[in-house]
Enzyme design. Structure first.
Site, PDB file in Angstrom:
ATOM      1  N   GLU A 194       1.720  10.028 -20.735  1.00 49.94           N
ATOM      2  CA  GLU A 194       1.008  11.048 -19.937  1.00 49.94           C
ATOM      3  C   GLU A 194       2.074  11.616 -18.924  1.00 49.94           C
ATOM      4  O   GLU A 194       2.897  10.845 -18.385  1.00 49.94           O
ATOM      5  CB  GLU A 194       0.034  10.216 -18.938  1.00 49.94           C
ATOM      6  CG  GLU A 194      -0.885  11.186 -18.168  1.00 49.94           C
ATOM      7  CD  GLU A 194      -2.061  10.323 -17.422  1.00 49.94           C
ATOM      8  OE1 GLU A 194      -3.177  10.872 -17.575  1.00 49.94           O
ATOM      9  OE2 GLU A 194      -1.646   9.502 -16.892  1.00 49.94           O
ATOM     10  N   GLY A 235       2.634   3.709 -11.185  1.00 42.97           N
ATOM     11  CA  GLY A 235       2.065   2.443 -10.815  1.00 42.97           C
ATOM     12  C   GLY A 235       1.650   1.828 -11.866  1.00 42.97           C
ATOM     13  O   GLY A 235       1.668   0.621 -12.006  1.00 42.97           O
ATOM     14  N   ALA A 236       0.809   2.505 -12.806  1.00 47.05           N
ATOM     15  CA  ALA A 236       0.101   1.788 -14.081  1.00 47.05           C
ATOM     16  C   ALA A 236       0.018   2.938 -15.035  1.00 47.05           C
ATOM     17  O   ALA A 236       0.133   4.168 -14.453  1.00 47.05           O
ATOM     18  CB  ALA A 236      -0.963   1.168 -13.579  1.00 47.05           C
ATOM     19  N   MET A 237      -0.396   2.551 -16.192  1.00 46.99           N
ATOM     20  CA  MET A 237      -0.914   3.855 -16.979  1.00 46.99           C
ATOM     21  C   MET A 237      -2.087   3.114 -17.849  1.00 46.99           C
ATOM     22  O   MET A 237      -1.871   2.037 -18.570  1.00 46.99           O
ATOM     23  CB  MET A 237       0.178   4.110 -17.945  1.00 46.99           C
ATOM     24  CG  MET A 237       0.026   5.153 -18.872  1.00 46.99           C
ATOM     25  SD  MET A 237      -0.889   6.735 -18.452  1.00 46.99           S
ATOM     26  CE  MET A 237      -1.858   7.314 -19.625  1.00 46.99           C
ATOM     27  N   GLU A 238      -3.472   3.960 -18.488  1.00 43.58           N
ATOM     28  CA  GLU A 238      -4.419   3.302 -18.905  1.00 43.58           C
ATOM     29  C   GLU A 238      -4.222   3.613 -20.133  1.00 43.58           C
ATOM     30  O   GLU A 238      -5.492   3.626 -20.832  1.00 43.58           O
ATOM     31  CB  GLU A 238      -5.405   4.323 -18.388  1.00 43.58           C
ATOM     32  CG  GLU A 238      -5.591   5.858 -18.646  1.00 43.58           C
ATOM     33  CD  GLU A 238      -4.774   6.727 -17.630  1.00 43.58           C
ATOM     34  OE1 GLU A 238      -5.173   8.024 -17.638  1.00 43.58           O
ATOM     35  OE2 GLU A 238      -3.936   6.493 -17.063  1.00 43.58           O
ATOM     36  N   ASN A 239      -3.142   3.559 -21.088  1.00 42.74           N
ATOM     37  CA  ASN A 239      -3.376   3.743 -22.644  1.00 42.74           C
ATOM     38  C   ASN A 239      -4.369   2.901 -23.208  1.00 42.74           C
ATOM     39  O   ASN A 239      -4.636   1.680 -22.540  1.00 42.74           O
ATOM     40  CB  ASN A 239      -2.008   3.097 -23.315  1.00 42.74           C
ATOM     41  CG  ASN A 239      -0.607   3.432 -22.409  1.00 42.74           C
ATOM     42  OD1 ASN A 239      -0.682   4.625 -22.083  1.00 42.74           O
ATOM     43  ND2 ASN A 239      -0.014   2.799 -21.747  1.00 42.74           N
ATOM     44  N   HIS A 297      -8.626   0.090 -11.637  1.00 44.99           N
ATOM     45  CA  HIS A 297      -8.406   1.504 -11.789  1.00 44.99           C
ATOM     46  C   HIS A 297      -8.134   1.801 -13.340  1.00 44.99           C
ATOM     47  O   HIS A 297      -8.725   2.571 -13.886  1.00 44.99           O
ATOM     48  CB  HIS A 297      -7.130   1.995 -11.019  1.00 44.99           C
ATOM     49  CG  HIS A 297      -6.791   3.299 -11.160  1.00 44.99           C
ATOM     50  ND1 HIS A 297      -7.202   4.358 -10.088  1.00 44.99           N
ATOM     51  CD2 HIS A 297      -6.210   4.139 -12.049  1.00 44.99           C
ATOM     52  CE1 HIS A 297      -6.874   5.451 -10.251  1.00 44.99           C
ATOM     53  NE2 HIS A 297      -6.298   5.567 -11.386  1.00 44.99           N
ATOM     54  N   GLU A 298      -7.074   0.963 -13.788  1.00 45.78           N
ATOM     55  CA  GLU A 298      -6.874   1.211 -15.324  1.00 45.78           C
ATOM     56  C   GLU A 298      -8.082   1.132 -16.115  1.00 45.78           C
ATOM     57  O   GLU A 298      -8.059   1.550 -17.278  1.00 45.78           O
ATOM     58  CB  GLU A 298      -5.364   0.385 -15.772  1.00 45.78           C
ATOM     59  CG  GLU A 298      -4.365   0.728 -14.891  1.00 45.78           C
ATOM     60  CD  GLU A 298      -4.239   2.356 -14.566  1.00 45.78           C
ATOM     61  OE1 GLU A 298      -4.368   3.100 -15.480  1.00 45.78           O
ATOM     62  OE2 GLU A 298      -3.756   2.832 -13.424  1.00 45.78           O
ATOM     63  N   GLU A 350      -8.928  11.037 -12.888  1.00 45.66           N
ATOM     64  CA  GLU A 350      -8.347  10.157 -11.637  1.00 45.66           C
ATOM     65  C   GLU A 350      -9.197   9.958 -10.581  1.00 45.66           C
ATOM     66  O   GLU A 350      -9.059   8.904  -9.900  1.00 45.66           O
ATOM     67  CB  GLU A 350      -6.913  10.770 -11.321  1.00 45.66           C
ATOM     68  CG  GLU A 350      -5.834  10.837 -12.358  1.00 45.66           C
ATOM     69  CD  GLU A 350      -5.400   9.472 -13.195  1.00 45.66           C
ATOM     70  OE1 GLU A 350      -5.853   8.571 -12.453  1.00 45.66           O
ATOM     71  OE2 GLU A 350      -5.030   9.351 -13.914  1.00 45.66           O
TER      72      GLU A 350
END
EC number: 3.4.11.-
Length: 937
Positions: A169, A303-307, A339-340, A362
């Site tokens: 992303e 911070g993080a990623m929602e794959n 969140h993710e 988001e």
């Protein structure tokens, strides 16, 4: 001249279109081989779309490169002889068109400026038919934090181990494989990864088999994904270990980490199980994959990623040690997981059509993290922290360089800039406002309808508003029946487009005359140009309570001015109850006086969120000349009796920047008096804090905040305790267990001596191997004190090179040093000297949050014309390729201008009145402050 932000969204769209046409006429695209490239726009054509990708990757963690093969099944929507897709910084060695009669090679052209690849067929591809192409490619594992990139970590024995992971992303899938790298081109993906026996591979879907190959290699085959966008594809090759559990709905949850940190994964595993079950039930849509992995990556910029099926995190965002991690760590880890996992529905299942509506991903995920954690972890009291997100969004949204939540974007840098406080925090805040207005029940029904209707599809703003409109009318009509505003049809779309299609937010001015309440709205904007506030109008769901009634009353303000009538005259009225609305309020006439009187005599008559919003609003109104500074300081006096975290932290958040501005003007006497005033204001609360981990999460977070503040401000009781604890901790060689919530204060005091600083730096390096939460605490404390400028410079240099300190922490290190009263010039000099190295190495993407944080964080407290000129001189010297067009630069200019304006307006007589501050310690400091301010105004 006019700035781009002054135009409407419609005008901006036309400007971008005209610019695109102009560019295409002036600069016909030429491929790398000198031939004309058959497409001249940055967005891909819609003539062809992918149906299925069959991908094979072979990363080599010794040579740090990879090879791959992509077979893409295409569907043709218009006859065409060219297939345009994306690729970036990779070598394409062969392209074939696969057909029943046999494979035949395709010519291909590359256009690096737009990251595009054209596959050329001698015969047209026919509308309605499907074709399959095969591409062979190779590339280096990226040195940055995006694409398919290399990472490493060091074991406790000193061995460096390599890994490879992905971060696609927003526009970096094209750097890992040829693809249609836009969110609307959804497809299914079947992935194979070739690895060495000492490694494992994980991806979005479960592994279905592993095939042994010659040379001690294995090829892992993963199940085919659901239909999804390219930016959600993920895979990791590493030596990670994992722990697993199964949700009540039968989904396997696994948490992956480096072997020596696997014992810190239990909390994240339990949280993920609980939260995924919550979302499964709340959305009434089963999580569609058989597994959900969470991986802690040692090298990770975001911070993080929602794959989908494989969410990735910084180690500090996922790993938790019950004995050493703080209450803040637990809260932060829970929120980021929430969140993710919310993204698995908002963003993955239903995806925005284009990045202009990123907030649909988001903003919803940020909003849902609070909803989910409030229900699943009530002991964390997340309601105490939501308001801070709205304040953060308003800080950016009060500048003329802000942007609408939904705003046109085209190139990757513009897309990266959308990942900001407006998309995340403002998006969450307007959703919270809408939920409060419609009722939680109607809101939940509407968003479930939205998710079910658009599953596996792409959406725009209006799809959400249409889903919420019909279910909302009855609920809102019932809520508004006692007001003077009649409402039979609720047009959610019209209401909410006033919040998403124009930048900024409203300031509502309230004037009470007997039973009559006069209301006026205007744009709140920190500017000395009143023309920039013209032409804005919102439909505002107002709420209010009065001295006569604690019932929440509601009123929809749709016009510039309006009047409502109270049943009886009241002593006070408070609008924007609990600050559920995304707007500020100014009380004209005796309004502020009546509220100040209430706070001084019975502040608990209002909720803590109401008190926090009043503190925020009154100081922000000083900035635009609506309220005198002495009025704001008069209101702040009640804080000596405040105990709730949101009100206390907001009070500190408004008062501390005042002396930070003074620091940058070398106003030492006035600065020290301001510091003393703040410490005196909170002295009682500070002195009541225990040096332990007892209490609710909000109490523990507040304790950490207050004790750190008091120690940095040299409050004697805090200093004495912190010095004693640090000496004991150092004498134990760092093995003594400190109360986790006070470790920041202890480390901050310890870092004041050369011996203490060196000891902490050594422990940082050792903790770096084991405990991520301690790393963050030590790192922030090492940058606090200015006695060791060479050490501060060394920290920044080492963060840049990434050997002793991780490059992912560079923005935090530099910004922390910039907050140091003697370090801000060091940070600015470092940023200027290394700007082109950062951009050239692509360590951080142009427009990324990391770059924006560096720019605004380092310069945000400058308050002199000389520093503004210096900042302008540097950034004006940049080209578009090196960042001159970034929004954060305009935000920086505006912020410094506002700081200068504030200082010149409110502190013009400091040279004359400065000695008054130190004349007589017997004079009440609060009264002295008011004498000083009143004299100036």
């Amino acid at each position: 001249g006019y700035t781009f932000t002054r135009f409407s969204v419609f005008e901006k769209c036309w400007m971008i279109l005209l610019h695109s046409i102009y560019t295409s006429l002036c600069e016909a695209p030429i491929a790398t081989n000198g031939q004309p490239f058959p497409w001249d726009r940055m967005r891909l054509p819609k003539t062809v779309s992918p149906v299925h990708y069959d991908l094979t990757f072979h990363p080599n963690l010794t040579s740090l490169d990879f090879t791959g093969v992509a077979r893409i099944l295409l569907e043709v929507h218009e006859d065409t002889s060219a297939v345009i897709l994306h690729t970036k910084e990779m070598h394409i060695s062969k392209v074939l068109l696969l057909a029943p009669e046999g494979a035949r090679p395709l010519r291909f052209l590359e256009y690096p400026r737009f990251h595009q690849l054209a596959l050329l067929s001698d015969t047209p591809l026919i509308q309605g038919r499907r074709y399959e192409v095969q591409l062979e490619f190779a590339a280096n594992l990226s040195d940055s934090y995006h694409g398919f990139y290399k990472g490493s970590y060091r074991t406790s024995s000193g061995e460096v181990r390599m890994l490879a992971s992905t971060q696609f992303e927003a526009t970096s899938a094209r750097a890992a494989f040829p693809c249609f790298d836009e969110p609307a081109f959804k497809a299914n993906f079947t992935i194979r990864i070739i690895r060495e026996a000492r490694h494992i591979a994980i991806s979005n879907m479960p592994k279905v088999k592993a095939v042994q190959l010659p040379g001690d290699l294995f090829e892992d085959h993963f199940d085919t994904t659901v239909k999804m966008s390219t930016y959600l594809v993920a895979f990791i090759v590493s030596d990670f270990l994992s722990v697993s559990k199964t949700t009540k709905h039968g989904v396997k949850i696994s948490v992956y980490a480096v072997p020596e940190k696997i014992d810190q994964t239990a909390f994240a595993l339990d949280a993920a199980v609980k939260l995924l079950d919550f979302y499964d039930d709340y959305f009434d849509i089963p999580y569609p994959l058989p597994k959900q992995d969470l991986a802690a990556i040692p090298d990770f910029q975001s911070g993080a990623m929602e794959n989908w099926g494989l969410t990735t995190y910084r180690e500090a965002g996922l790993l938790f040690d019950p004995a050493k991690s703080s209450a803040s760590d637990k809260l932060g880890i829970t929120m980021v997981i929430a969140h993710e996992l919310a993204h698995q529905w908002f963003g993955n299942l239903v995806t925005m059509e284009w990045w202009n509506d990123l907030w649909l991903n988001e903003g919803f995920a940020k909003f849902m993290e609070f909803i989910s954690v409030d229900i699943t972890y009530p002991e964390l009291h997340v309601d105490d922290f939501f308001l801070g997100k709205c304040f953060e969004a308003m800080e950016v949204d009060s500048l003329s360089s802000s942007h609408p939540i939904s705003t046109p974007v085209e190139n990757p840098a513009q897309i990266q800039e959308m990942f900001d406080d407006v998309s995340y925090d403002k998006g969450a805040c307007i959703l919270n406002m809408l939920r409060d207005f419609l009722t939680p029940e109607a809101f939940e029904i509407g968003i479930i309808r939205y998710l079910k209707r658009y599953s596996y599809q792409n959406t725009v703003n209006s799809h959400l508003w249409d889903s919420l409109t019909n279910v909302s009318c009855v609920c809102v009509c019932i809520r508004l029946k006692h007001t003077s505003y009649g409402l039979w049809y609720l047009d959610v779309r019209t209401i909410m487009e006033s919040w998403t299609l124009q930048e900024g937010f409203p300031l509502v001015t309230v004037e009470v005359r007997g039973r009559e309440v006069r209301l006026t709205q205007e744009r709140y904007l920190k500017t000395d140009d009143p023309s920039l506030t013209e032409g804005f109008l919102w439909q505002i769901p107002l709420t209010y309570v009065t001295s006569a009634s604690s019932t929440v009353h509601r009123f929809l303000l749709k016009t510039k001015t309006d009047v409502l009538y109270l049943p009886e005259e009241v002593d006070w009225v408070k609008f924007n109850v609990k600050m559920n609305g995304y707007y500020m309020v100014h009380y004209e006439g005796e309004g502020w006086s009546s509220i100040i009187k209430l706070l001084q005599h019975n502040h608990t008559a209002l909720s803590s969120n109401d008190r926090a919003s009043l503190i925020n609003n009154v100081f922000q109104l000083v900035s635009v000349g609506k309220v005198r500074l002495d009025t704001a300081l008069d209101l702040s006096l009640y804080l000596s009796r405040e105990t709730e975290i949101m009100a206390v932290t907001q009070g500190l958040g408004e008062l501390v920047p005042l002396y930070k501005l003074m620091e940058k003007r070398d106003m030492m006497a006035l600065e020290n008096q301001m510091k003393g005033y703040i410490v005196d204001l909170f002295r009682g609360l500070i002195d009541r804090q225990e040096w332990s981990d007892a209490g609710l999460v909000s109490e523990r977070v507040l304790r950490s905040y207050l004790l750190l503040f008091a120690c940095v401000r040299n409050h004697p009781p805090c200093l004495a305790t912190a010095i004693e604890l640090f000496n004991k901790w150092r004498d134990s060689d760092g093995n003594m267990s400190l109360p986790t919530d006070v470790s920041l204060a202890v480390f901050a005091v310890g870092a004041r001596t050369p011996e203490g600083w060196d000891f902490l730096f050594e422990k940082y390096h050792l903790s770096f191997l084991k405990l991520s939460c301690i790393i963050v605490d030590i790192l922030s404390c090492l940058s606090l004190f200015y006695h060791f400028p060479l050490s501060l410079c060394r920290m920044m240099e080492q963060s840049l090179h990434g050997e002793v300190m991780k490059t992912q922490d560079l923005p935090s290190v530099v910004v922390s040093i910039s907050k140091n009263p003697r370090g801000y010039k060091l940070a600015w000099d470092f940023l200027r000297a290394n700007w082109h190295a950062l951009i050239k190495k692509s360590v951080f993407d142009l427009g990324s949050h990391s770059i924006a944080h560096l720019v605004t964080g380092v310069t945000g407290q400058y308050s002199t014309r000389e520093m503004l000129d210096e900042v302008r001189s540097f950034f004006d010297s940049l080209t578009e390729e090196t960042g001159s067009e970034m929004r954060c630069i305009q935000q920086t200019y505006e912020t410094i201008e506002e700081n200068i304006r504030w200082m010149d307006t409110h502190l013009p007589l400091h040279e004359l009145l400065g000695p008054l501050w130190i004349l007589n310690s017997k004079i009440d400091k609060h009264k002295l402050l008011f004498i000083y301010i009143s004299t100036m105004e």
